[in-house]
Design a protein around this motif. Structure first.
Motif, PDB file in Angstrom:
ATOM      1  N   ILE A  43      57.292 -58.999  56.687  1.00  0.00           N
ATOM      2  CA  ILE A  43      57.358 -59.610  55.350  1.00  0.00           C
ATOM      3  C   ILE A  43      56.299 -60.708  55.212  1.00  0.00           C
ATOM      4  N   GLU A  44      55.822 -60.869  53.998  1.00  0.00           N
ATOM      5  CA  GLU A  44      54.935 -61.991  53.679  1.00  0.00           C
ATOM      6  C   GLU A  44      55.673 -62.872  52.677  1.00  0.00           C
ATOM      7  N   VAL A  45      55.822 -64.139  53.011  1.00  0.00           N
ATOM      8  CA  VAL A  45      56.552 -65.059  52.136  1.00  0.00           C
ATOM      9  C   VAL A  45      55.535 -65.863  51.315  1.00  0.00           C
ATOM     10  N   THR A  47      53.669 -64.257  48.579  1.00  0.00           N
ATOM     11  CA  THR A  47      52.650 -63.198  48.680  1.00  0.00           C
ATOM     12  C   THR A  47      51.531 -63.338  47.645  1.00  0.00           C
ATOM     13  N   GLY A  48      51.772 -64.128  46.596  1.00  0.00           N
ATOM     14  CA  GLY A  48      50.718 -64.350  45.602  1.00  0.00           C
ATOM     15  C   GLY A  48      50.319 -63.056  44.915  1.00  0.00           C
ATOM     16  N   LYS A  49      49.009 -62.862  44.747  1.00  0.00           N
ATOM     17  CA  LYS A  49      48.505 -61.721  43.961  1.00  0.00           C
ATOM     18  C   LYS A  49      48.387 -60.426  44.767  1.00  0.00           C
ATOM     19  N   GLY A  67      56.598 -57.921  50.296  1.00  0.00           N
ATOM     20  CA  GLY A  67      56.050 -59.187  49.785  1.00  0.00           C
ATOM     21  C   GLY A  67      57.110 -59.926  48.984  1.00  0.00           C
ATOM     22  N   ILE A  68      57.296 -61.204  49.337  1.00  0.00           N
ATOM     23  CA  ILE A  68      58.309 -62.059  48.691  1.00  0.00           C
ATOM     24  C   ILE A  68      57.563 -63.060  47.818  1.00  0.00           C
ATOM     25  N   GLU A  69      57.798 -63.054  46.541  1.00  0.00           N
ATOM     26  CA  GLU A  69      57.079 -63.983  45.651  1.00  0.00           C
ATOM     27  C   GLU A  69      58.034 -64.522  44.592  1.00  0.00           C
ATOM     28  N   LEU A  70      58.041 -65.854  44.509  1.00  0.00           N
ATOM     29  CA  LEU A  70      58.958 -66.569  43.616  1.00  0.00           C
ATOM     30  C   LEU A  70      58.605 -66.395  42.140  1.00  0.00           C
ATOM     31  N   SER A  71      57.328 -66.378  41.821  1.00  0.00           N
ATOM     32  CA  SER A  71      56.903 -66.416  40.416  1.00  0.00           C
ATOM     33  C   SER A  71      56.703 -65.009  39.847  1.00  0.00           C
ATOM     34  N   ASN A  73      55.202 -64.348  37.056  1.00  0.00           N
ATOM     35  CA  ASN A  73      53.824 -64.292  36.548  1.00  0.00           C
ATOM     36  C   ASN A  73      52.816 -63.920  37.620  1.00  0.00           C
ATOM     37  N   VAL A  74      53.137 -64.227  38.861  1.00  0.00           N
ATOM     38  CA  VAL A  74      52.228 -63.949  39.977  1.00  0.00           C
ATOM     39  C   VAL A  74      52.546 -62.583  40.587  1.00  0.00           C
ATOM     40  N   VAL A  75      53.828 -62.310  40.809  1.00  0.00           N
ATOM     41  CA  VAL A  75      54.181 -61.044  41.481  1.00  0.00           C
ATOM     42  C   VAL A  75      53.739 -59.842  40.641  1.00  0.00           C
ATOM     43  N   ASN A  94      60.757 -60.225  43.743  1.00  0.00           N
ATOM     44  CA  ASN A  94      60.571 -61.444  42.961  1.00  0.00           C
ATOM     45  C   ASN A  94      61.759 -62.368  43.247  1.00  0.00           C
ATOM     46  N   VAL A  95      61.731 -63.007  44.420  1.00  0.00           N
ATOM     47  CA  VAL A  95      62.849 -63.860  44.847  1.00  0.00           C
ATOM     48  C   VAL A  95      62.327 -65.113  45.544  1.00  0.00           C
ATOM     49  N   ASN A  96      63.232 -66.055  45.728  1.00  0.00           N
ATOM     50  CA  ASN A  96      62.934 -67.290  46.448  1.00  0.00           C
ATOM     51  C   ASN A  96      63.208 -67.079  47.939  1.00  0.00           C
ATOM     52  N   ALA A  97      62.318 -67.598  48.780  1.00  0.00           N
ATOM     53  CA  ALA A  97      62.500 -67.468  50.231  1.00  0.00           C
ATOM     54  C   ALA A  97      63.825 -68.057  50.712  1.00  0.00           C
ATOM     55  N   ASN A  98      64.414 -68.956  49.924  1.00  0.00           N
ATOM     56  CA  ASN A  98      65.730 -69.505  50.289  1.00  0.00           C
ATOM     57  C   ASN A  98      66.778 -68.409  50.444  1.00  0.00           C
ATOM     58  N   LEU A 114      52.957 -66.055  56.689  1.00  0.00           N
ATOM     59  CA  LEU A 114      52.871 -67.150  55.712  1.00  0.00           C
ATOM     60  C   LEU A 114      51.389 -67.405  55.486  1.00  0.00           C
ATOM     61  N   ASN A 115      50.927 -67.228  54.269  1.00  0.00           N
ATOM     62  CA  ASN A 115      49.502 -67.400  53.987  1.00  0.00           C
ATOM     63  C   ASN A 115      49.289 -68.421  52.891  1.00  0.00           C
ATOM     64  N   PHE A 116      48.597 -69.518  53.242  1.00  0.00           N
ATOM     65  CA  PHE A 116      48.205 -70.520  52.260  1.00  0.00           C
ATOM     66  C   PHE A 116      49.409 -71.008  51.451  1.00  0.00           C
ATOM     67  N   SER A 117      50.470 -71.268  52.183  1.00  0.00           N
ATOM     68  CA  SER A 117      51.705 -71.761  51.564  1.00  0.00           C
ATOM     69  C   SER A 117      51.424 -73.080  50.842  1.00  0.00           C
ATOM     70  N   ARG A 129      58.403 -77.259  52.175  1.00  0.00           N
ATOM     71  CA  ARG A 129      57.341 -76.586  52.945  1.00  0.00           C
ATOM     72  C   ARG A 129      57.941 -75.377  53.656  1.00  0.00           C
ATOM     73  N   LEU A 130      57.242 -74.266  53.583  1.00  0.00           N
ATOM     74  CA  LEU A 130      57.800 -73.019  54.148  1.00  0.00           C
ATOM     75  C   LEU A 130      57.805 -73.021  55.673  1.00  0.00           C
ATOM     76  N   THR A 131      57.274 -74.102  56.275  1.00  0.00           N
ATOM     77  CA  THR A 131      57.364 -74.238  57.731  1.00  0.00           C
ATOM     78  C   THR A 131      58.338 -75.361  58.126  1.00  0.00           C
ATOM     79  N   MET A 190      41.718 -60.894  54.302  1.00  0.00           N
ATOM     80  CA  MET A 190      41.685 -62.155  53.560  1.00  0.00           C
ATOM     81  C   MET A 190      42.645 -62.125  52.367  1.00  0.00           C
ATOM     82  N   THR A 191      43.262 -63.254  52.113  1.00  0.00           N
ATOM     83  CA  THR A 191      44.084 -63.417  50.909  1.00  0.00           C
ATOM     84  C   THR A 191      43.172 -63.914  49.774  1.00  0.00           C
ATOM     85  N   GLU A 192      43.704 -63.953  48.558  1.00  0.00           N
ATOM     86  CA  GLU A 192      42.916 -64.472  47.431  1.00  0.00           C
ATOM     87  C   GLU A 192      42.528 -65.941  47.677  1.00  0.00           C
ATOM     88  N   TYR A 193      43.485 -66.744  48.148  1.00  0.00           N
ATOM     89  CA  TYR A 193      43.191 -68.153  48.402  1.00  0.00           C
ATOM     90  C   TYR A 193      42.171 -68.308  49.527  1.00  0.00           C
TER      91      TYR A 193
HETATM   92  N1  SAM Z   1      49.515 -66.121  49.836  1.00  0.00           N
HETATM   93  C1  SAM Z   1      48.701 -66.129  48.629  1.00  0.00           C
HETATM   94  C2  SAM Z   1      47.256 -66.354  48.965  1.00  0.00           C
HETATM   95  O1  SAM Z   1      46.983 -66.789  50.088  1.00  0.00           O
HETATM   96  O2  SAM Z   1      46.387 -66.069  48.133  1.00  0.00           O
HETATM   97  C3  SAM Z   1      49.225 -67.151  47.616  1.00  0.00           C
HETATM   98  C4  SAM Z   1      49.144 -68.591  48.003  1.00  0.00           C
HETATM   99  S1  SAM Z   1      49.851 -69.675  46.784  1.00  0.00           S
HETATM  100  C5  SAM Z   1      49.201 -71.242  47.216  1.00  0.00           C
HETATM  101  C6  SAM Z   1      51.539 -69.815  47.319  1.00  0.00           C
HETATM  102  C7  SAM Z   1      52.470 -68.789  46.703  1.00  0.00           C
HETATM  103  O3  SAM Z   1      53.754 -68.917  47.292  1.00  0.00           O
HETATM  104  C8  SAM Z   1      52.662 -68.946  45.191  1.00  0.00           C
HETATM  105  O4  SAM Z   1      52.404 -67.727  44.543  1.00  0.00           O
HETATM  106  C9  SAM Z   1      54.122 -69.378  45.060  1.00  0.00           C
HETATM  107  O5  SAM Z   1      54.722 -68.914  43.859  1.00  0.00           O
HETATM  108  C10 SAM Z   1      54.744 -68.760  46.297  1.00  0.00           C
HETATM  109  N2  SAM Z   1      55.948 -69.476  46.758  1.00  0.00           N
HETATM  110  C11 SAM Z   1      56.080 -70.819  46.921  1.00  0.00           C
HETATM  111  N3  SAM Z   1      57.314 -71.136  47.351  1.00  0.00           N
HETATM  112  C12 SAM Z   1      57.987 -69.957  47.463  1.00  0.00           C
HETATM  113  C13 SAM Z   1      59.305 -69.619  47.836  1.00  0.00           C
HETATM  114  N4  SAM Z   1      60.201 -70.576  48.189  1.00  0.00           N
HETATM  115  N5  SAM Z   1      59.678 -68.324  47.841  1.00  0.00           N
HETATM  116  C14 SAM Z   1      58.782 -67.357  47.481  1.00  0.00           C
HETATM  117  N6  SAM Z   1      57.512 -67.619  47.101  1.00  0.00           N
HETATM  118  C15 SAM Z   1      57.105 -68.896  47.091  1.00  0.00           C
END
Ligand code: SAM
Length: 212
Positions: A43-45, A47-49, A67-71, A73-75, A94-98, A114-117, A129-131, A190-193
């Motif tokens: 899993i990627e927490v 996941t962004g775009k 891929g787990i993504e909170l937003s 608009n982004v997922v 489309n869920v929160n890592a919580n 975890l990428n560019f959290s 913080r996801l860590t 590479m991720t988008e970030y």
């Molecule tokens: N990993 C991507 C990249 O490297 O391009 C996106 C990085 S972006 C800075 C962080 C992403 O994590 C955002 O899209 C945000 O919505 C998502 N995010 C933050 N907290 C989260 C959570 N608790 N559960 C799921 N997604 C979360």
């Protein structure tokens, strides 16, 4: 990641329930059935775009990726990528890592990325913080024995904090790079970030840690 509101997102998402899984808690303990194979689940927490997860899935067809993504608009942007490439080994949530422990059974996941959290630099936001240790406990619950977290960031402060958090939690540091793009790591996706920050000349940090 804050993006302009997308009024079309919900409609688009509802057209692809095979890729963006609705009510994922109903799949708890049954993710391999959904993929139709016994391959490991990574899993990627945050996941962004979706560039990382779709790239990894192409590179490793024998691994299932979620891929787990909170937003929303982004997922939805990750979903667009997935619809274009039609990968059978990727699902999006489309869920929160919580909520991870409501979605995955104990030991159901092989690896966490975890990428560019989001760095949440203010001390009063440390728990987001996801860590942070509570997230490390969630990952431990859903990970198989000796499961790993692979973490990349451009943010030195978050990286230093995370190394301390991993170490205080008792995780084994297996690999650390203070300059990933000038290291000998092969096959980095590479991720988008990552693309954005490395183009600006910023260093990318990476660590692999393992639960004991
Ligand atoms: N990993 C991507 C990249 O490297 O391009 C996106 C990085 S972006 C800075 C962080 C992403 O994590 C955002 O899209 C945000 O919505 C998502 N995010 C933050 N907290 C989260 C959570 N608790 N559960 C799921 N997604 C979360």
């Amino acid at each position: 990641m804050r993006l302009r509101n997308k009024p079309w997102a919900s409609d688009f998402i509802s057209q692809y329930p095979q890729y963006l899984i609705q009510a994922p808690e109903n799949q708890k303990g049954k993710w391999n059935e959904l993929f139709g194979n016994d391959n490991p689940i990574h899993i990627e927490v945050g996941t962004g775009k979706g560039q990382f997860i779709t790239g990894m899935a192409k590179q490793n067809p024998n691994i299932n990726y979620i891929g787990i993504e909170l937003s929303e608009n982004v997922v939805v942007l990750a979903l667009q990528k997935l619809v274009d490439v039609e990968l059978p080994n990727v699902k999006l949530l489309n869920v929160n890592a919580n909520d991870l422990t409501n979605i995955f059974e104990k030991g159901e996941v092989g690896q966490v990325y975890l990428n560019f959290s989001d760095p949440w630099p203010k001390k009063r936001h440390i728990k987001r913080r996801l860590t942070y240790k509570t997230f490390l406990a969630l990952y431990e619950t859903i990970l198989a024995d000796k499961g790993e977290i692979h973490f990349k960031t451009d943010n030195q402060g978050l990286f230093e904090y995370s190394l301390m958090s991993f170490s205080e939690y008792g995780l084994l540091l297996k690999y650390v790079s203070l300059d990933l793009h000038n290291s000998n790591m092969e096959g980095n996706i590479m991720t988008e970030y990552e693309e954005k920050f490395s183009k600006k000349g910023q260093r990318i940090y990476r660590v692999e840690v393992q639960y004991k």
